[in-house]
Design a protein around this motif. Sequence first.
Motif, PDB file in Angstrom:
ATOM      1  N   PRO A  61      -1.880   1.100 -21.418  1.00 43.70           N
ATOM      2  CA  PRO A  61      -2.695   1.976 -21.914  1.00 43.70           C
ATOM      3  C   PRO A  61      -1.898   2.619 -23.050  1.00 43.70           C
ATOM      4  O   PRO A  61      -2.439   3.215 -24.036  1.00 43.70           O
ATOM      5  CB  PRO A  61      -3.318   2.765 -20.887  1.00 43.70           C
TER       6      PRO A  61
ATOM      7  N   ALA B 103      -8.377   1.902 -19.377  1.00 45.93           N
ATOM      8  CA  ALA B 103      -7.944   1.760 -18.277  1.00 45.93           C
ATOM      9  C   ALA B 103      -8.667   1.685 -17.007  1.00 45.93           C
ATOM     10  O   ALA B 103      -8.468   0.640 -16.036  1.00 45.93           O
ATOM     11  CB  ALA B 103      -6.708   2.820 -18.142  1.00 45.93           C
TER      12      ALA B 103
ATOM     13  N   ALA C 202      -8.106   5.128 -24.555  1.00 44.66           N
ATOM     14  CA  ALA C 202      -7.022   4.287 -23.930  1.00 44.66           C
ATOM     15  C   ALA C 202      -7.452   4.700 -22.246  1.00 44.66           C
ATOM     16  O   ALA C 202      -7.386   3.699 -21.417  1.00 44.66           O
ATOM     17  CB  ALA C 202      -5.750   4.530 -24.240  1.00 44.66           C
TER      18      ALA C 202
END
Length: 377
Positions: A8, A106, A102
């Motif tokens: 990430p 994840a 991000a």
Amino acid sequence: MMAIDFDPLAFRHALHQYPELSNHEAQSARTIAAQLRDFGLTPHTDVGGHGIVVDIAGREPGPTTLLRADFDALPIHEHTQLDYASCHDGIMHACGHDGHAAALLAVAAQLCQTPPKQGTVILAFQPAEETGEGAARLCADPLLVTRHIDNVYAFHNLPGFAQHKIVVRPSTFACASTGVAIRLYGKTSHAAYPERGVSPANAMSDVMRMLTQLPDAYPSTFSLVTLVHAQLGDPAFGVAPGEATVMATLRSDDNATFHAMQTRLVDHVNAIANRAKLTVDLSWHEPFIAAENSTAHNQVVVNAAQSLGLEVHWLKEPMRWSEDVAEFLARWPGALFGIGSGEHHPQLHNPDYDFPDAILATANALFCRVITHHHGR
């Protein structure tokens, strides 16, 4: 099941390096969608603009939970020395939306390896948050408008709070706001004969005074008017002005008060213009309703944070800024919460800001714990 290799931090840095403004996030959207496909998912693209929506189904019937992240940037020149600083002059991720996206990716990676036991998790990657347009368009898209959604969650990183601290508030978390532009039109004349024209000067002063006094009519709720720009005529000594512009931002922690302020403003501006024999043009910009949390969903976030050993901070007052996840929360119950970026971290919308990578894991863990609460494992 095959392990998914996803970094990430690297993904966020790539988004940060190539930021795109609201309604222009085409490349960012392609990048996010490609990553979801690499996970083995089938995302819906171009939802409500450049939005991306993906469903992750559990093994059994159950509730539906939507997690939302934004991914647009701001028209700000970046003043950092980062290796991954913006490559687009005058555009940067100064609000952390690269980190929000991000973090949600994840979660997608985690759910692909450990799907929910029951129900469905919807991951919504939303464009155009900064202009207050994206969430409403996403919610109105045929893909979502008929969906029954039981729970909505989103987070925002918060400079000024210790890293990893979870910031919560039942009821209103972030204020409603809108920009307003008021243009007054009269008639120019020679500065030697101002009486032969129709100057908006006095009316402009009256409008500015009215705006600053507008919150006084609503003492029981938080409300604020900020004058942001004013212009009278042109910079020419020989001309008495015929036009004036006043721009301001309205805010309130209560949607009913917010709409009442707008109505009152229109009535007063029209009255002022009529007395001065002026015509008026009034326009609204970047409208946001207040983000109102469900008490029960706010408590789910609190419980999840405490189970992870994270410190929880209860806000006494709503955040004065706005967040258009409010559109989701107006349709379906849920909660917007904050994750501390650091007590001395550069503030949002500043040219030296960068999302703190350290809290990506915190966001992922908290989202996954919330999903476990609603969907089992």
